[in-house]
Design a protein around this motif. Structure first.
Motif, PDB file in Angstrom:
ATOM      1  N   HIS A  82       1.737 -17.776  -2.342  1.00  0.00           N
ATOM      2  CA  HIS A  82       0.617 -17.193  -2.569  1.00  0.00           C
ATOM      3  C   HIS A  82       0.769 -15.895  -3.476  1.00  0.00           C
ATOM      4  O   HIS A  82       0.043 -15.009  -3.587  1.00  0.00           O
ATOM      5  N   GLY A  83       1.910 -15.629  -3.686  1.00  0.00           N
ATOM      6  CA  GLY A  83       2.361 -14.436  -4.717  1.00  0.00           C
ATOM      7  C   GLY A  83       2.219 -13.180  -3.926  1.00  0.00           C
ATOM      8  O   GLY A  83       2.182 -11.954  -4.779  1.00  0.00           O
ATOM      9  N   ALA A  84       2.106 -13.216  -2.533  1.00  0.00           N
ATOM     10  CA  ALA A  84       2.088 -11.954  -2.116  1.00  0.00           C
ATOM     11  C   ALA A  84       3.561 -11.091  -2.354  1.00  0.00           C
ATOM     12  O   ALA A  84       4.460 -11.660  -2.269  1.00  0.00           O
ATOM     13  N   ALA A  85       3.389  -9.515  -2.661  1.00  0.00           N
ATOM     14  CA  ALA A  85       4.657  -8.826  -2.776  1.00  0.00           C
ATOM     15  C   ALA A  85       5.002  -8.008  -1.598  1.00  0.00           C
ATOM     16  O   ALA A  85       4.293  -7.282  -0.985  1.00  0.00           O
ATOM     17  N   THR A 109       6.815  -4.345   4.105  1.00  0.00           N
ATOM     18  CA  THR A 109       5.476  -4.268   4.093  1.00  0.00           C
ATOM     19  C   THR A 109       4.832  -5.084   2.744  1.00  0.00           C
ATOM     20  O   THR A 109       5.349  -4.910   1.801  1.00  0.00           O
ATOM     21  N   CYS A 110       3.730  -5.713   2.935  1.00  0.00           N
ATOM     22  CA  CYS A 110       3.138  -6.252   1.919  1.00  0.00           C
ATOM     23  C   CYS A 110       2.412  -5.327   1.043  1.00  0.00           C
ATOM     24  O   CYS A 110       1.520  -4.604   1.651  1.00  0.00           O
ATOM     25  N   VAL A 111       2.819  -5.223  -0.402  1.00  0.00           N
ATOM     26  CA  VAL A 111       2.154  -4.207  -1.031  1.00  0.00           C
ATOM     27  C   VAL A 111       0.847  -4.573  -1.933  1.00  0.00           C
ATOM     28  O   VAL A 111       0.323  -4.234  -2.561  1.00  0.00           O
ATOM     29  N   SER A 112       1.099  -6.136  -1.964  1.00  0.00           N
ATOM     30  CA  SER A 112      -0.171  -6.734  -3.036  1.00  0.00           C
ATOM     31  C   SER A 112      -0.129  -8.281  -2.474  1.00  0.00           C
ATOM     32  O   SER A 112       0.710  -8.879  -2.072  1.00  0.00           O
ATOM     33  N   GLY A 170      -0.789  -4.828   3.446  1.00  0.00           N
ATOM     34  CA  GLY A 170      -0.981  -4.199   4.540  1.00  0.00           C
ATOM     35  C   GLY A 170      -0.199  -4.657   5.670  1.00  0.00           C
ATOM     36  O   GLY A 170       0.126  -4.052   6.655  1.00  0.00           O
ATOM     37  N   ASP A 171       0.017  -6.079   5.764  1.00  0.00           N
ATOM     38  CA  ASP A 171       0.614  -6.695   6.749  1.00  0.00           C
ATOM     39  C   ASP A 171       2.392  -6.591   6.372  1.00  0.00           C
ATOM     40  O   ASP A 171       2.546  -6.011   5.651  1.00  0.00           O
ATOM     41  N   ALA A 172       3.040  -7.076   7.511  1.00  0.00           N
ATOM     42  CA  ALA A 172       4.357  -6.875   7.080  1.00  0.00           C
ATOM     43  C   ALA A 172       5.486  -7.974   7.639  1.00  0.00           C
ATOM     44  O   ALA A 172       4.792  -8.728   8.501  1.00  0.00           O
ATOM     45  N   LEU A 173       6.474  -8.375   6.908  1.00  0.00           N
ATOM     46  CA  LEU A 173       7.271  -9.246   7.498  1.00  0.00           C
ATOM     47  C   LEU A 173       7.724  -8.951   8.760  1.00  0.00           C
ATOM     48  O   LEU A 173       7.952  -7.600   8.873  1.00  0.00           O
TER      49      LEU A 173
END
Length: 115
Positions: A79-82, A89-92, A97-100
């Motif tokens: 889905h392209g989450a970065a 932390t997911c920056v886009s 705002g979520d994190a691995l």
């Protein structure tokens, strides 16, 4: 046998990991076999579960093959989450705002160890 008396679990040799690159391994984390992402940054290694918080899918586009953006983020192939590479932390993307989930690792004697 308690965790404190067991032998450390070796995940990889530091020299086998590409600097500024990713490596995929599997390890038992809290009793379950889990796919992990190792990221080497010089002499340091960070690790996360290879599970995107958005949809629960692996982040690699093929086994052990990960995408890295020009900005230096780990990118979910689905889905392209970065994700930034300090804390995961997911920056886009859809899970911003979520994190691995961090998996503690350490480097000793040129070996990457779990815990």
């Amino acid at each position: 046998m308690s965790a404190s008396t067991s032998s450390p679990v070796e995940l990889a040799l530091l020299d086998a990991l590409p600097d500024q690159g990713f490596h995929s391994v599997e390890a038992v984390v809290e009793g379950d076999a889990e796919p992990l992402i190792l990221y080497r940054d010089g002499a340091q290694v960070r690790a996360w579960l290879n599970v995107c918080p958005h949809a629960g899918r692996n982040l690699d586009w093929a086994p052990g093959q990960f995408l890295k953006s020009r900005e230096g983020h780990l990118v979910c192939a689905v889905h392209g989450a970065a994700f930034e590479l300090q804390g995961g932390t997911c920056v886009s993307g859809p899970c911003k705002g979520d994190a691995l989930r961090v998996v503690p690792v350490r480097v000793e004697g040129g070996r990457v160890l779990l815990g």
